[in-house]
Design a protein around this motif. Structure first.
Motif, PDB file in Angstrom:
ATOM      1  N   LEU A  10       0.871  -1.172   0.000  1.00 34.19           N
ATOM      2  CA  LEU A  10       0.000   0.000   0.000  1.00 34.19           C
ATOM      3  C   LEU A  10       0.909   1.223   0.000  1.00 34.19           C
ATOM      4  O   LEU A  10       1.540   1.533   1.008  1.00 34.19           O
ATOM      5  N   PHE A  11       1.001   1.892  -1.144  1.00 30.34           N
ATOM      6  CA  PHE A  11       1.969   2.977  -1.345  1.00 30.34           C
ATOM      7  C   PHE A  11       1.277   4.322  -1.229  1.00 30.34           C
ATOM      8  O   PHE A  11       0.299   4.589  -1.918  1.00 30.34           O
ATOM      9  N   SER A  12       1.798   5.163  -0.342  1.00 30.99           N
ATOM     10  CA  SER A  12       1.204   6.469  -0.133  1.00 30.99           C
ATOM     11  C   SER A  12       2.285   7.532  -0.022  1.00 30.99           C
ATOM     12  O   SER A  12       3.467   7.224   0.007  1.00 30.99           O
ATOM     13  N   HIS A  13       1.846   8.784   0.069  1.00 33.93           N
ATOM     14  CA  HIS A  13       2.771   9.909   0.077  1.00 33.93           C
ATOM     15  C   HIS A  13       3.675   9.908   1.299  1.00 33.93           C
ATOM     16  O   HIS A  13       4.885   9.987   1.173  1.00 33.93           O
ATOM     17  N   GLY A  14       3.083   9.851   2.477  1.00 31.49           N
ATOM     18  CA  GLY A  14       3.858   9.920   3.703  1.00 31.49           C
ATOM     19  C   GLY A  14       3.669  11.246   4.404  1.00 31.49           C
ATOM     20  O   GLY A  14       3.291  12.243   3.787  1.00 31.49           O
ATOM     21  N   SER A  15       3.906  11.234   5.706  1.00 29.43           N
ATOM     22  CA  SER A  15       3.761  12.425   6.538  1.00 29.43           C
ATOM     23  C   SER A  15       4.559  12.224   7.813  1.00 29.43           C
ATOM     24  O   SER A  15       4.731  11.095   8.277  1.00 29.43           O
ATOM     25  N   ARG A  16       5.002  13.315   8.388  1.00 30.20           N
ATOM     26  CA  ARG A  16       5.678  13.223   9.691  1.00 30.20           C
ATOM     27  C   ARG A  16       4.671  12.930  10.804  1.00 30.20           C
ATOM     28  O   ARG A  16       5.019  12.449  11.861  1.00 30.20           O
ATOM     29  N   ASP A  17       3.415  13.243  10.556  1.00 33.71           N
ATOM     30  CA  ASP A  17       2.359  13.068  11.556  1.00 33.71           C
ATOM     31  C   ASP A  17       1.916  11.612  11.583  1.00 33.71           C
ATOM     32  O   ASP A  17       1.356  11.107  10.617  1.00 33.71           O
ATOM     33  N   PRO A  18       2.143  10.908  12.685  1.00 31.87           N
ATOM     34  CA  PRO A  18       1.761   9.492  12.745  1.00 31.87           C
ATOM     35  C   PRO A  18       0.256   9.274  12.602  1.00 31.87           C
ATOM     36  O   PRO A  18      -0.175   8.212  12.155  1.00 31.87           O
ATOM     37  N   ILE A  24      -4.013   4.264   6.357  1.00 33.91           N
ATOM     38  CA  ILE A  24      -3.286   3.341   5.488  1.00 33.91           C
ATOM     39  C   ILE A  24      -2.932   2.078   6.277  1.00 33.91           C
ATOM     40  O   ILE A  24      -3.096   0.952   5.801  1.00 33.91           O
ATOM     41  N   GLU A  25      -2.457   2.270   7.496  1.00 34.57           N
ATOM     42  CA  GLU A  25      -2.107   1.132   8.338  1.00 34.57           C
ATOM     43  C   GLU A  25      -3.343   0.322   8.715  1.00 34.57           C
ATOM     44  O   GLU A  25      -3.267  -0.900   8.855  1.00 34.57           O
ATOM     45  N   ALA A  26      -4.504   0.990   8.821  1.00 39.04           N
ATOM     46  CA  ALA A  26      -5.755   0.275   9.096  1.00 39.04           C
ATOM     47  C   ALA A  26      -6.142  -0.615   7.912  1.00 39.04           C
ATOM     48  O   ALA A  26      -6.648  -1.728   8.103  1.00 39.04           O
ATOM     49  N   VAL A  27      -5.898  -0.148   6.701  1.00 36.41           N
ATOM     50  CA  VAL A  27      -6.169  -0.979   5.517  1.00 36.41           C
ATOM     51  C   VAL A  27      -5.261  -2.209   5.548  1.00 36.41           C
ATOM     52  O   VAL A  27      -5.717  -3.340   5.319  1.00 36.41           O
ATOM     53  N   ALA A  28      -3.988  -2.016   5.850  1.00 41.48           N
ATOM     54  CA  ALA A  28      -3.056  -3.149   5.929  1.00 41.48           C
ATOM     55  C   ALA A  28      -3.487  -4.131   7.018  1.00 41.48           C
ATOM     56  O   ALA A  28      -3.454  -5.351   6.809  1.00 41.48           O
ATOM     57  N   VAL A  40       1.385  -8.262   3.188  1.00 42.24           N
ATOM     58  CA  VAL A  40       1.017  -6.860   2.953  1.00 42.24           C
ATOM     59  C   VAL A  40       1.945  -5.958   3.751  1.00 42.24           C
ATOM     60  O   VAL A  40       2.314  -6.274   4.880  1.00 42.24           O
ATOM     61  N   GLN A  41       2.322  -4.854   3.134  1.00 38.21           N
ATOM     62  CA  GLN A  41       3.169  -3.852   3.774  1.00 38.21           C
ATOM     63  C   GLN A  41       2.693  -2.479   3.344  1.00 38.21           C
ATOM     64  O   GLN A  41       2.194  -2.301   2.236  1.00 38.21           O
ATOM     65  N   CYS A  42       2.883  -1.498   4.209  1.00 40.13           N
ATOM     66  CA  CYS A  42       2.700  -0.102   3.841  1.00 40.13           C
ATOM     67  C   CYS A  42       4.061   0.418   3.381  1.00 40.13           C
ATOM     68  O   CYS A  42       5.097  -0.063   3.837  1.00 40.13           O
ATOM     69  N   ALA A  43       4.043   1.400   2.489  1.00 32.32           N
ATOM     70  CA  ALA A  43       5.277   2.052   2.060  1.00 32.32           C
ATOM     71  C   ALA A  43       4.953   3.503   1.736  1.00 32.32           C
ATOM     72  O   ALA A  43       3.839   3.817   1.292  1.00 32.32           O
ATOM     73  N   TYR A  44       5.944   4.362   1.936  1.00 33.38           N
ATOM     74  CA  TYR A  44       5.710   5.791   1.784  1.00 33.38           C
ATOM     75  C   TYR A  44       6.768   6.417   0.874  1.00 33.38           C
ATOM     76  O   TYR A  44       7.929   6.028   0.898  1.00 33.38           O
ATOM     77  N   LEU A  45       6.334   7.405   0.120  1.00 33.29           N
ATOM     78  CA  LEU A  45       7.220   8.104  -0.806  1.00 33.29           C
ATOM     79  C   LEU A  45       8.236   8.954  -0.052  1.00 33.29           C
ATOM     80  O   LEU A  45       9.411   8.997  -0.409  1.00 33.29           O
ATOM     81  N   GLU A  46       7.784   9.627   0.995  1.00 33.94           N
ATOM     82  CA  GLU A  46       8.688  10.512   1.729  1.00 33.94           C
ATOM     83  C   GLU A  46       8.167  10.783   3.136  1.00 33.94           C
ATOM     84  O   GLU A  46       7.034  10.433   3.466  1.00 33.94           O
ATOM     85  N   LEU A  47       8.997  11.343   3.939  1.00 38.16           N
ATOM     86  CA  LEU A  47       8.691  11.837   5.279  1.00 38.16           C
ATOM     87  C   LEU A  47       8.504  10.770   6.354  1.00 38.16           C
ATOM     88  O   LEU A  47       8.407  11.093   7.528  1.00 38.16           O
ATOM     89  N   CYS A  48       8.400   9.495   5.986  1.00 40.15           N
ATOM     90  CA  CYS A  48       8.308   8.426   6.979  1.00 40.15           C
ATOM     91  C   CYS A  48       8.710   7.104   6.332  1.00 40.15           C
ATOM     92  O   CYS A  48       8.910   7.030   5.127  1.00 40.15           O
ATOM     93  N   GLU A  49       8.833   6.109   7.147  1.00 41.81           N
ATOM     94  CA  GLU A  49       9.253   4.788   6.673  1.00 41.81           C
ATOM     95  C   GLU A  49       8.201   3.763   7.014  1.00 41.81           C
ATOM     96  O   GLU A  49       7.402   3.986   7.918  1.00 41.81           O
ATOM     97  N   PRO A  50       8.212   2.653   6.321  1.00 36.82           N
ATOM     98  CA  PRO A  50       9.216   2.193   5.362  1.00 36.82           C
ATOM     99  C   PRO A  50       9.018   2.829   3.980  1.00 36.82           C
ATOM    100  O   PRO A  50       7.909   3.182   3.590  1.00 36.82           O
ATOM    101  N   VAL A  70      -0.063  -0.833  -4.750  1.00 38.06           N
ATOM    102  CA  VAL A  70      -1.368  -0.178  -4.817  1.00 38.06           C
ATOM    103  C   VAL A  70      -1.198   1.285  -4.406  1.00 38.06           C
ATOM    104  O   VAL A  70      -0.985   1.578  -3.228  1.00 38.06           O
ATOM    105  N   PRO A  71      -1.275   2.224  -5.363  1.00 36.59           N
ATOM    106  CA  PRO A  71      -1.169   3.638  -5.019  1.00 36.59           C
ATOM    107  C   PRO A  71      -2.409   4.076  -4.225  1.00 36.59           C
ATOM    108  O   PRO A  71      -3.521   4.033  -4.739  1.00 36.59           O
ATOM    109  N   MET A  72      -2.200   4.468  -2.997  1.00 37.26           N
ATOM    110  CA  MET A  72      -3.295   4.870  -2.119  1.00 37.26           C
ATOM    111  C   MET A  72      -3.554   6.376  -2.271  1.00 37.26           C
ATOM    112  O   MET A  72      -3.549   7.128  -1.304  1.00 37.26           O
ATOM    113  N   PHE A  73      -3.775   6.773  -3.520  1.00 31.69           N
ATOM    114  CA  PHE A  73      -4.035   8.175  -3.854  1.00 31.69           C
ATOM    115  C   PHE A  73      -5.449   8.294  -4.407  1.00 31.69           C
ATOM    116  O   PHE A  73      -5.958   7.346  -5.022  1.00 31.69           O
ATOM    117  N   LEU A  74      -6.055   9.464  -4.241  1.00 31.89           N
ATOM    118  CA  LEU A  74      -7.396   9.664  -4.788  1.00 31.89           C
ATOM    119  C   LEU A  74      -7.374   9.728  -6.309  1.00 31.89           C
ATOM    120  O   LEU A  74      -8.341   9.362  -6.958  1.00 31.89           O
TER     121      LEU A  74
END
Length: 130
Positions: A10-18, A24-28, A40-50, A70-74
């Protein structure tokens, strides 16, 4: 020994805010609960890991030979249209024994569009004012 199903990232943008990552983590977590054999794993483009590379490495180490991103974008904006394909090409070079598939942006799926419309029209859903 049973075959490992294609892994999902599940690939998303990412944020410093947990708190931002919680949906996204709820979907996983839901995937893991409903489909216990589904990696299944979450992954982020920037600002957080993984990152996508870190999630891919972990899934590959667990034996996954097919990964669906899976791009988790609108919508299919720059990140899904340009950044993600470049990242996946880099991963294909690094993980030549892994097959990669990229789905369309989750928000462009007709089922998601219908669900968002239903939620928007549900007057029982309220959020407290900040």
């Amino acid at each position: 020994m049973s075959e490992i199903p294609p892994a999902i990232v599940l690939f998303s943008h990412g944020s410093r805010d947990p708190l931002w990552r919680a949906p996204i983590e709820a979907v996983a977590a839901r995937i893991a609960s409903q489909y216990p054999d589904q990696p299944v794993q979450c992954a982020y483009l920037e600002l957080c890991e993984p990152t996508l590379a870190q999630a891919t490495e972990l899934l590959s180490q667990q034996g996954s030979t097919h990964i669906t991103v899976v791009p988790m974008f609108l919508g299919t904006g720059k990140h899904a249209r340009e950044d993600l394909p470049l990242l996946v090409e880099q991963l294909r070079s690094r993980h030549q024994s892994v097959q990669f598939t990229i789905q369309g942006a989750i928000g462009e799926d007709q089922r998601m569009t219908a669900l968002m419309a239903e939620i928007a029209c549900d007057s029982s859903i309220t959020t407290p004012n900040p």
